[in-house]
Design an enzyme around this catalytic site. Structure first.
Site, PDB file in Angstrom:
ATOM      1  N   LYS A  36     -71.693  56.430 -96.119  1.00 22.52           N
ATOM      2  CA  LYS A  36     -72.407  56.962 -97.285  1.00 22.52           C
ATOM      3  C   LYS A  36     -72.306  55.991 -98.462  1.00 22.52           C
ATOM      4  O   LYS A  36     -73.124  56.013 -99.371  1.00 22.52           O
ATOM      5  CB  LYS A  36     -71.834  58.325 -97.704  1.00 22.52           C
ATOM      6  N   HIS A  86     -67.080  62.046 -93.134  1.00 19.14           N
ATOM      7  CA  HIS A  86     -68.043  62.703 -94.025  1.00 19.14           C
ATOM      8  C   HIS A  86     -68.021  61.953 -95.361  1.00 19.14           C
ATOM      9  O   HIS A  86     -69.065  61.679 -95.927  1.00 19.14           O
ATOM     10  CB  HIS A  86     -67.678  64.182 -94.187  1.00 19.14           C
ATOM     11  N   CYS A 104     -75.226  70.029 -95.597  1.00 20.21           N
ATOM     12  CA  CYS A 104     -74.864  68.650 -95.255  1.00 20.21           C
ATOM     13  C   CYS A 104     -74.470  68.458 -93.794  1.00 20.21           C
ATOM     14  O   CYS A 104     -74.200  67.335 -93.361  1.00 20.21           O
ATOM     15  CB  CYS A 104     -73.716  68.186 -96.140  1.00 20.21           C
ATOM     16  N   HIS A 122     -75.740  60.029 -99.656  1.00 26.32           N
ATOM     17  CA  HIS A 122     -75.577  61.311 -98.974  1.00 26.32           C
ATOM     18  C   HIS A 122     -76.946  61.959 -98.809  1.00 26.32           C
ATOM     19  O   HIS A 122     -77.498  62.530 -99.748  1.00 26.32           O
ATOM     20  CB  HIS A 122     -74.645  62.210 -99.777  1.00 26.32           C
ATOM     21  N   GLU A 136     -60.495  65.582 -96.193  1.00 25.06           N
ATOM     22  CA  GLU A 136     -60.857  64.984 -94.895  1.00 25.06           C
ATOM     23  C   GLU A 136     -59.708  64.140 -94.346  1.00 25.06           C
ATOM     24  O   GLU A 136     -59.437  64.160 -93.144  1.00 25.06           O
ATOM     25  CB  GLU A 136     -62.131  64.134 -95.054  1.00 25.06           C
ATOM     26  N   PHE A 184     -71.379  72.040 -97.596  1.00 31.59           N
ATOM     27  CA  PHE A 184     -71.260  73.093 -98.589  1.00 31.59           C
ATOM     28  C   PHE A 184     -71.454  74.420 -97.868  1.00 31.59           C
ATOM     29  O   PHE A 184     -72.317  74.544 -96.996  1.00 31.59           O
ATOM     30  CB  PHE A 184     -72.373  72.952 -99.640  1.00 31.59           C
TER      31      PHE A 184
END
Lengths: 411, 86
Positions: free
Chosen positions: A326, A294, A162, A331, A305, A390
């Site tokens: 997003k 994110h 990502c 995403h 976050e 990830f």
């Protein structure tokens, strides 16, 4: 060290297949999330995605070119063409040797892989199309951008799930800073909404069944998206010499590894990437007016976050405008960092913070200003775009407004 | 305890460093060191073993807190989706 600026932007996303359409939808808070239409979803538990719409590869490519292009490469080439045209740069023979193409992608040619492996394993076919491998290889998008636009400098793909798009843009920044190239065409691309990929994501149990509502107390996880965003990067002197429109200075990139867990994010790793992006850009926390988060809408990411922003920005975290776009474009994995860099650059350029849509109720563990549901007009001196992948690989981009006609930078 | 329930606990125990004998219906998952990622794998293992589909979203907390929650919910899912499997 040379200052590097963004002079061209091209996008293909679930909320628009051109930069202008994309920006309009984001400012209006329109969602690209809906029922998946590309294939039969009967056997899926999660049936929603943020798909690119009204995109037909055959409209953009000749028959011979088209047969070589997986959907992820099609997105990249179409976005790259728009970025180059938007920048007004002419790629002459001489310039082409000093131009790089660096593209992030998490998964590569998933449509090709899914379609062909199904034929082999399930339908008992005896042979595959001869272009199976050239279509699915992860560098395919990069190669087709070089061929389509005649770019002959350093070119390669970058994979960090990502964060791929952000790592790619950071790498392109460093190529220009260091003088390896004069221009870079960079960004991210992904076409990951396939039956096989969706089953894989379902199995991780992190997907929302309906919509994406980051930072909201009732959030239920992420919604997969797809698309591409591409940029023309060049030195400030180069851009000014040719009188180019400058969206923003790409002032820094901060990168880190969590070294902790393959799927769970860490406050420390994220905060270190943010701090490093600011340090590299010569920015203080109080200079940041916008954070493109994110913001995946998983329980864990949004809390982590938020904590990382408190840790890295200190008191300034309470004042900064944050949003997760997003909520609108989904995403898009390896393209996410690039699509969000496009959002951030346009936010800085136009002085508008796009919203976090579907925000219904505050979560007590997410206590920042997430720009709920409605865009906000404000002066943005500098902004950051966060990508936390990830595997614990983080990349944060720092962007700064460039004053028109200024020799220096900050507005 | 039925064979199905016994089997469910056996599978839960296989994801924990704690001995099967020390695991009861009242045992909390955190007490037997089953982390969230392992729990996702545990749910998969239960689905594979009993050929059922267990609705579970890691973002929704509190559904499976202790062994009894799993045994009770998974048993009723097995009954519902497979009829009398035992």
């Amino acid at each position: 060290m040379r200052q590097v600026v963004i002079t061209g932007i091209g996008v293909v996303t679930s909320v628009g297949n051109t930069k202008d359409e994309f920006w309009h939808c984001l400012v209006e808070g329109e969602s690209g999330v809906g029922n998946i239409e590309q294939f039969d979803t009967e056997k899926l538990n999660i049936k929603v995605g943020a798909e690119v719409k009204n995109f037909h590869g055959s409209d953009h490519f000749s028959k011979s070119q088209y047969s070589l292009l997986d959907r992820f490469s099609q997105f990249a080439v179409v976005a790259a063409r728009e970025a180059v045209s938007d920048s007004g740069v002419t790629i002459s023979d001489e310039i082409s040797l000093k131009t790089a193409v660096i593209i992030g992608t998490g998964a590569g040619g998933q449509n090709t892989q899914d379609d062909n492996y199904r034929k082999i394993y399930s339908e008992g076919t005896r042979r595959l199309h001869p272009f199976t491998i050239p279509r699915l290889m992860i560098n395919s998008a990069v190669s087709h951008v070089t061929m389509d636009l005649g770019i002959r400098g350093p070119a390669y793909a970058i994979a960090s799930a990502c964060a791929s798009g952000s790592h790619a843009i950071g790498q392109a920044l460093n190529l220009i800073r260091s003088g390896v190239t004069e221009i870079a065409l960079t960004g991210g691309t992904e076409a990951c909404i396939t039956f096989g990929t969706m089953k894989g994501w379902e199995a991780l149990r992190v997907m929302a069944p309906d919509t994406c509502n980051p930072f909201s107390a009732d959030r239920r996880g992420m919604v997969l998206g797809e698309g591409a965003a591409m940029f023309v990067l060049e030195s400030l002197e180069n851009a000014q010499a040719r009188g180019a429109k400058i969206y923003a200075e790409l002032a820094g990139v901060g990168m880190s590894a969590d070294a902790s867990n393959i799927v769970e994010p860490s406050v420390d790793g994220a905060a270190r990437a943010i701090n490093e992006a600011l340090r590299e850009a010569g920015l203080e926390p109080e200079d940041i007016d916008y954070v493109n988060a994110h913001g995946t809408a998983t329980k864990l990411n949004d809390i982590t976050e938020t904590m990382a922003l408190h840790k890295s920005l200190g008191e300034s975290a309470k004042k900064v405008s944050v949003s997760s776009t997003k909520s609108m474009h989904g995403h898009a994995l390896g393209a996410a960092g690039a699509i969000e860099c496009a959002v951030t650059a346009l936010a800085v350029f136009y002085g508008i913070v796009p919203p976090t849509i579907n925000f219904t109720e505050p979560d007590k563990e997410c206590d920042l200003d997430y720009t709920p549901n409605t865009a906000r007009k404000t002066k943005i001196r500098a902004a950051i775009s966060n990508s936390f992948a990830f595997g614990g690989l983080n990349a944060v981009l720092a962007l700064r407004k460039v004053k028109k006609g200024s020799k220096n930078n900050i507005n | 305890m039925s064979d199905t329930q016994e089997k469910i606990i056996e599978i839960i125990a296989s994801f924990s460093p704690v001995d099967r004998e020390k695991i009861t219906l009242e045992t909390n998952l955190t007490d037997i060191e089953i982390e969230s990622l392992e729990f996702v794998e545990l749910v998969f293992q239960l689905e594979e073993e009993f050929d059922v589909s267990i609705p579970y979203n890691a973002n929704e907390v509190g559904k499976f807190k202790n062994v009894e929650d799993i045994v009770f919910q998974v048993s009723s899912i097995i009954e519902e989706q497979n009829g009398f499997k035992e």
